[in-house]
Design a protein around this motif. Sequence first.
Motif, PDB file in Angstrom:
ATOM      1  N   LYS A  29      62.067  45.279  85.718  1.00 47.28           N
ATOM      2  CA  LYS A  29      61.628  46.611  85.321  1.00 47.28           C
ATOM      3  C   LYS A  29      62.083  47.701  86.278  1.00 47.28           C
ATOM      4  O   LYS A  29      62.202  48.844  85.905  1.00 47.28           O
ATOM      5  N   GLN A  35      67.171  50.215  82.758  1.00 46.65           N
ATOM      6  CA  GLN A  35      66.567  51.407  82.169  1.00 46.65           C
ATOM      7  C   GLN A  35      67.608  52.239  81.436  1.00 46.65           C
ATOM      8  O   GLN A  35      67.355  52.755  80.353  1.00 46.65           O
ATOM      9  N   ASP A 122      66.032  65.889  80.402  1.00 40.20           N
ATOM     10  CA  ASP A 122      66.022  65.068  81.613  1.00 40.20           C
ATOM     11  C   ASP A 122      66.724  65.779  82.766  1.00 40.20           C
ATOM     12  O   ASP A 122      66.254  65.755  83.905  1.00 40.20           O
ATOM     13  N   ARG A 138      57.265  62.795  93.929  1.00 42.31           N
ATOM     14  CA  ARG A 138      56.602  61.538  93.550  1.00 42.31           C
ATOM     15  C   ARG A 138      55.292  61.798  92.823  1.00 42.31           C
ATOM     16  O   ARG A 138      54.945  61.107  91.872  1.00 42.31           O
ATOM     17  N   ARG A 141      56.121  62.881  89.251  1.00 44.02           N
ATOM     18  CA  ARG A 141      56.604  61.743  88.446  1.00 44.02           C
ATOM     19  C   ARG A 141      55.449  60.818  88.070  1.00 44.02           C
ATOM     20  O   ARG A 141      55.385  60.312  86.954  1.00 44.02           O
ATOM     21  N   ARG A 142      54.545  60.588  89.012  1.00 42.52           N
ATOM     22  CA  ARG A 142      53.398  59.730  88.743  1.00 42.52           C
ATOM     23  C   ARG A 142      52.516  60.351  87.660  1.00 42.52           C
ATOM     24  O   ARG A 142      52.045  59.670  86.752  1.00 42.52           O
ATOM     25  N   ILE A 144      53.456  62.441  85.307  1.00 42.93           N
ATOM     26  CA  ILE A 144      54.171  62.379  84.029  1.00 42.93           C
ATOM     27  C   ILE A 144      54.066  60.983  83.438  1.00 42.93           C
ATOM     28  O   ILE A 144      53.831  60.817  82.242  1.00 42.93           O
ATOM     29  N   GLU A 145      54.225  59.945  84.280  1.00 36.59           N
ATOM     30  CA  GLU A 145      54.124  58.561  83.801  1.00 36.59           C
ATOM     31  C   GLU A 145      52.753  58.273  83.208  1.00 36.59           C
ATOM     32  O   GLU A 145      52.629  57.600  82.194  1.00 36.59           O
ATOM     33  N   ARG A 146      51.704  58.760  83.884  1.00 35.56           N
ATOM     34  CA  ARG A 146      50.342  58.518  83.402  1.00 35.56           C
ATOM     35  C   ARG A 146      50.019  59.342  82.168  1.00 35.56           C
ATOM     36  O   ARG A 146      49.064  59.048  81.452  1.00 35.56           O
TER      37      ARG A 146
END
Length: 180
Positions: A29, A35, A122, A138, A141-142, A144-146
């Motif tokens: 992953k 990816q 992007d 960071r 990004r975290r 956005i991921e959540r």
Amino acid sequence: MSEKMSTRGSGAKKGAPKYANKFAYVHNKGSKKTQAILALPVDGLCRRCTDQIQWRKQYRKYKPLTVAKKCVSCQLKKVKKAYHVLCDDCARAKKVCAKCQDDGKIIDDFNPKNSLEAQKDDQELERRLANMRERERRSYRRKIERGDIKPSDVPDLSDDDGDFDFTDSEDESNDEEKLA
């Protein structure tokens, strides 16, 4: 007509494989290559070819093109997608599958606008994040991921420092638990 069948020397049919897989293949992953491969669109193909390419992506057998290939119809180096033999323009004009050239139903229509828009989004996000410190980058990004924020909510800090909330919702809940 007789069908070809795998047989042993004596003509007896083969049985089940001696060693069957116990679990499904799992991608690495964290791999950027994986990816990038999974993000590539599969469009302009018939059902059979779409399934083949999705299988290749799923089991890490897909090899993306490094340079453009020559289209078998127009003889120009315009084929940018792996396993395709026709460029997008020729396949769209002939209304055939870009891989097998079958004139059956094309299930995934060409949609270059969506992929171009996604690439632009992007790039815009990367440009905004490039102007931030590593800690801020960071954190965003975290978030956005959540799903706490959308990529469009990331501020553009090219001119000013901006006021950034370094706390995560997880950090706030942990602080409240420690105080109680």
